[in-house]
Design an enzyme around this catalytic site. Sequence first.
Site, mmCIF file in Angstrom:
data_model
loop_
_atom_site.group_PDB
_atom_site.id
_atom_site.type_symbol
_atom_site.label_atom_id
_atom_site.label_comp_id
_atom_site.label_asym_id
_atom_site.label_seq_id
_atom_site.Cartn_x
_atom_site.Cartn_y
_atom_site.Cartn_z
ATOM 1 N N GLU A 273 -16.377 -23.463 -16.869
ATOM 2 C CA GLU A 273 -17.628 -23.445 -17.643
ATOM 3 C C GLU A 273 -18.839 -23.826 -16.782
ATOM 4 O OE1 GLU A 273 -18.376 -26.421 -20.722
ATOM 5 O OE2 GLU A 273 -16.904 -27.741 -19.781
ATOM 6 N N CYS B 267 2.567 -13.216 0.514
ATOM 7 C CA CYS B 267 1.973 -13.788 -0.707
ATOM 8 C C CYS B 267 2.997 -14.414 -1.655
ATOM 9 C CB CYS B 267 1.232 -12.709 -1.488
ATOM 10 S SG CYS B 267 0.378 -11.513 -0.488
ATOM 11 N N THR C 88 5.399 -7.149 3.698
ATOM 12 C CA THR C 88 5.076 -8.544 3.988
ATOM 13 C C THR C 88 4.821 -9.341 2.716
ATOM 14 O OG1 THR C 88 4.108 -7.940 6.110
ATOM 15 C CG2 THR C 88 3.406 -10.032 5.177
ATOM 16 N N CYS C 89 4.021 -8.783 1.813
ATOM 17 C CA CYS C 89 3.598 -9.536 0.622
ATOM 18 C C CYS C 89 4.797 -10.104 -0.135
ATOM 19 C CB CYS C 89 2.761 -8.635 -0.276
ATOM 20 S SG CYS C 89 2.469 -9.350 -1.894
ATOM 21 N N GLY D 275 0.815 -1.214 0.000
ATOM 22 C CA GLY D 275 0.000 0.000 0.000
ATOM 23 C C GLY D 275 0.844 1.258 0.000
ATOM 24 N N LYS E 276 4.921 -17.481 -0.204
ATOM 25 C CA LYS E 276 3.890 -18.500 0.054
ATOM 26 C C LYS E 276 3.431 -19.177 -1.252
ATOM 27 C CE LYS E 276 -0.016 -17.510 -0.510
ATOM 28 N NZ LYS E 276 -0.830 -16.692 0.347
ATOM 29 N N TYR F 293 -6.513 -18.354 7.111
ATOM 30 C CA TYR F 293 -5.798 -18.386 5.829
ATOM 31 C C TYR F 293 -4.407 -19.014 5.971
ATOM 32 C CZ TYR F 293 -8.564 -14.851 3.145
ATOM 33 O OH TYR F 293 -9.505 -14.158 2.449
ATOM 34 N N ILE F 294 -3.615 -18.414 6.895
ATOM 35 C CA ILE F 294 -2.210 -18.809 6.969
ATOM 36 C C ILE F 294 -2.084 -20.249 7.455
ATOM 37 C CG2 ILE F 294 0.004 -18.297 8.119
ATOM 38 C CD1 ILE F 294 -0.723 -15.341 7.959
ATOM 39 N N HIS G 204 -15.177 -25.318 -23.225
ATOM 40 C CA HIS G 204 -15.323 -26.731 -22.904
ATOM 41 C C HIS G 204 -14.062 -27.507 -23.281
ATOM 42 C CE1 HIS G 204 -17.569 -30.355 -22.086
ATOM 43 N NE2 HIS G 204 -17.156 -30.862 -23.232
ATOM 44 N N ARG H 146 -13.113 -19.671 9.324
ATOM 45 C CA ARG H 146 -14.284 -18.914 9.778
ATOM 46 C C ARG H 146 -14.452 -17.675 8.908
ATOM 47 N NH1 ARG H 146 -15.197 -15.092 13.663
ATOM 48 N NH2 ARG H 146 -13.026 -15.111 14.369
ATOM 49 N N ARG I 33 -9.254 -24.051 17.366
ATOM 50 C CA ARG I 33 -10.140 -23.890 18.527
ATOM 51 C C ARG I 33 -11.623 -23.982 18.169
ATOM 52 N NH1 ARG I 33 -9.414 -17.418 19.974
ATOM 53 N NH2 ARG I 33 -10.259 -16.612 18.026
ATOM 54 N N GLU J 31 -2.961 -22.634 4.597
ATOM 55 C CA GLU J 31 -1.976 -22.541 3.497
ATOM 56 C C GLU J 31 -0.667 -23.227 3.877
ATOM 57 O OE1 GLU J 31 -1.727 -18.362 2.547
ATOM 58 O OE2 GLU J 31 -3.450 -18.453 1.199
HETATM 59 P P1 NDP Z 1 -6.985 -15.345 10.302
HETATM 60 O O1 NDP Z 1 -7.678 -14.274 11.034
HETATM 61 O O2 NDP Z 1 -7.385 -15.697 8.937
HETATM 62 O O3 NDP Z 1 -7.008 -16.671 11.177
HETATM 63 C C1 NDP Z 1 -6.572 -16.680 12.502
HETATM 64 C C2 NDP Z 1 -6.880 -18.046 13.069
HETATM 65 O O4 NDP Z 1 -6.308 -18.161 14.366
HETATM 66 C C3 NDP Z 1 -8.368 -18.303 13.217
HETATM 67 O O5 NDP Z 1 -8.615 -19.639 12.896
HETATM 68 C C4 NDP Z 1 -8.611 -18.035 14.708
HETATM 69 O O6 NDP Z 1 -9.675 -18.794 15.225
HETATM 70 C C5 NDP Z 1 -7.318 -18.509 15.293
HETATM 71 N N1 NDP Z 1 -6.988 -17.856 16.564
HETATM 72 C C6 NDP Z 1 -7.005 -16.538 16.825
HETATM 73 N N2 NDP Z 1 -6.591 -16.314 18.086
HETATM 74 C C7 NDP Z 1 -6.310 -17.512 18.626
HETATM 75 C C8 NDP Z 1 -5.845 -17.927 19.876
HETATM 76 N N3 NDP Z 1 -5.584 -17.066 20.858
HETATM 77 N N4 NDP Z 1 -5.670 -19.255 20.091
HETATM 78 C C9 NDP Z 1 -5.937 -20.140 19.121
HETATM 79 N N5 NDP Z 1 -6.372 -19.793 17.893
HETATM 80 C C10 NDP Z 1 -6.561 -18.499 17.655
HETATM 81 O O7 NDP Z 1 -5.451 -14.907 10.376
HETATM 82 P P2 NDP Z 1 -4.202 -15.321 9.506
HETATM 83 O O8 NDP Z 1 -3.048 -14.973 10.365
HETATM 84 O O9 NDP Z 1 -4.319 -16.678 8.968
HETATM 85 O O10 NDP Z 1 -4.271 -14.304 8.322
HETATM 86 C C11 NDP Z 1 -4.400 -12.910 8.588
HETATM 87 C C12 NDP Z 1 -5.031 -12.225 7.425
HETATM 88 O O11 NDP Z 1 -4.074 -12.099 6.397
HETATM 89 C C13 NDP Z 1 -6.200 -12.974 6.807
HETATM 90 O O12 NDP Z 1 -7.395 -12.705 7.456
HETATM 91 C C14 NDP Z 1 -6.174 -12.480 5.381
HETATM 92 O O13 NDP Z 1 -6.908 -11.295 5.306
HETATM 93 C C15 NDP Z 1 -4.700 -12.208 5.147
HETATM 94 N N6 NDP Z 1 -4.086 -13.292 4.369
HETATM 95 C C16 NDP Z 1 -4.490 -13.471 3.096
HETATM 96 C C17 NDP Z 1 -3.966 -14.482 2.332
HETATM 97 C C18 NDP Z 1 -4.460 -14.678 0.942
HETATM 98 O O14 NDP Z 1 -5.060 -13.764 0.386
HETATM 99 N N7 NDP Z 1 -4.256 -15.829 0.350
HETATM 100 C C19 NDP Z 1 -2.944 -15.379 2.865
HETATM 101 C C20 NDP Z 1 -2.596 -15.108 4.228
HETATM 102 C C21 NDP Z 1 -3.152 -14.104 4.948
HETATM 103 P P3 NDP Z 1 -11.202 -18.330 15.046
HETATM 104 O O15 NDP Z 1 -11.611 -18.745 13.674
HETATM 105 O O16 NDP Z 1 -11.920 -19.075 16.108
HETATM 106 O O17 NDP Z 1 -11.213 -16.851 15.249
#
Ligand code: NDP
Length: 474
Positions: free
Chosen positions: A458, A60, A54-55, A28, A63, A189-190, A453, A216, A210, A193
């Site tokens: 499609e 990205c 980061t990207c 950005g 990854k 996501y992470i 096709h 989610r 959890r 992945e």
């Molecule tokens: P996310 O918010 O996607 O996921 C975090 C995960 O950690 C959730 O499953 C959450 O659970 C869990 N969590 C959070 N706190 C705790 C805790 N204290 N103990 C145990 N589990 C916990 O974060 P990411 O770090 O994976 O990614 C961050 C953001 O980066 C994404 O939201 C996305 O926007 C971006 N990103 C995009 C990518 C792409 O475009 N391909 C790739 C990587 C990142 P719960 O579901 O219960 O909240």
Amino acid sequence: MNEQPAQASNPPAHTYDFDLIVIGGGSGGVRCARMAARLGVRVACIESRFWGGTCVNVGCVPKKLYAIGSAFSTSVARARGFGWEVQEPSLRWEHLQAAVHKEVNRLSGVYDNILDSAGVTRLWGKASLAGKHKVEVDGRVITAQFIVIATGAHSRIPNLPGIEHTITSDGFFAMQNKPARAIVIGGGYIAVELASILAAAGSEVTILYRGETVLRGFDDEVREHLQGVLQARGIRILTHAQVASIDKAESGYRVTFAPDAGVHGVAIEADCVINATGRTPNSASLNLGAAEIEPDGSGAISVDEHFRTSTPNIFAVGDVLHRMQLTPVALAEGMYVAHYLFGKKAPAPIQYGCVASTVFSQPQVASVGLTEQACMVRGRKFRVYRSRFTPMQQVFANRQEKTFLKMLVDDASDVVLGIHIIGDDAGEIMQGFAAAMVCGATKAQLDATIGIHPTIAEELVTMREVSETVDPLS
Ligand code: NDP
């Protein structure tokens, strides 16, 4: 410059060292700085870790390269069904890691060059605010009429005993050897992945999540489908797993977790534990108070529809907002602010509702628009179209995986509300459909599109059968 009450009440621009200071040289920030410089203003961009952010360096780009590199194991398995005689593949992780590093370094250098050639003054050091128009960089104070905060986010470190034994995604990219056994904490996501990369590379992987179903926020059916496929691919997913502690074990690490509320003491071991529990905006060291900006409880900076903070000459874009933490969104926001401040005409608002994203799990998950759950909340009648089929790539494979497509359509207007895909190249397929949704595509228009096709894509223009019509109010 467009509708700027800030400018009128401030001293003329030439009293400042720069017209614009951008704090943060990631996606950005670099986009904002470059665009502003191209519009003829004096811009400084400050970075303290790596150009490209980061990207490019720990997100990205590496990854995706690891995802591509690891996924050849699946291609090899499928190739056998097509008659190829291939030995059991084995990945030389250190080779992949070195190759990715080289490419990342090359790209990071490209970022240096694009800023230099745009005429942006690059400054290296830790920046913080020293006033509404003042930025301190390692003891030196510089001034600007406008400031853009584009400092991104970092991995959240939960307060758990032994968390120092874990690595984050940053550490994952620095890993020189493939762990034989890995535990991933989180289900976002992470987590999916990195778990997918390691599983495809041949590691034994356990996700400790959890909740009930990973990812989610995505469509519930998509989440369930993906979770099933990941498990079928050999990833162990332990749900409702509340991690209690991480300890050093004789060999590797031991993670103790409660599998259900009230149950304690289940422990599993691995050579590597990855903490993937979300990302926190980088705002703590910015001294925001000096410019009368108050971040929210998560550290995120609040902005209005023009990305203006509570201090009118200071703007913020990208992951530090904690809105949509996606590189293309940060790029769009950075560009918006540059044009808003210095362009000849007001930029078009960013359409967040049609931002497609892809989780580069294996298989990929791509989504745009609303989930079925969001359609329910919206409260208007909608149609659901679904398709599950075995794609041609897999017809001769020993283990077949269904591709899953889902489309949600507003019943009254016929406008497409959401599209979700799980399967090979889901991200590539989705981009064009996201463009169609930005144009307000209706289901009838997709039906009128002649398919290519035979392709997976499609299916999205040949979904004739309504799976169900849902009236959230009935
Ligand atoms: P996310 O918010 O996607 O996921 C975090 C995960 O950690 C959730 O499953 C959450 O659970 C869990 N969590 C959070 N706190 C705790 C805790 N204290 N103990 C145990 N589990 C916990 O974060 P990411 O770090 O994976 O990614 C961050 C953001 O980066 C994404 O939201 C996305 O926007 C971006 N990103 C995009 C990518 C792409 O475009 N391909 C790739 C990587 C990142 P719960 O579901 O219960 O909240």
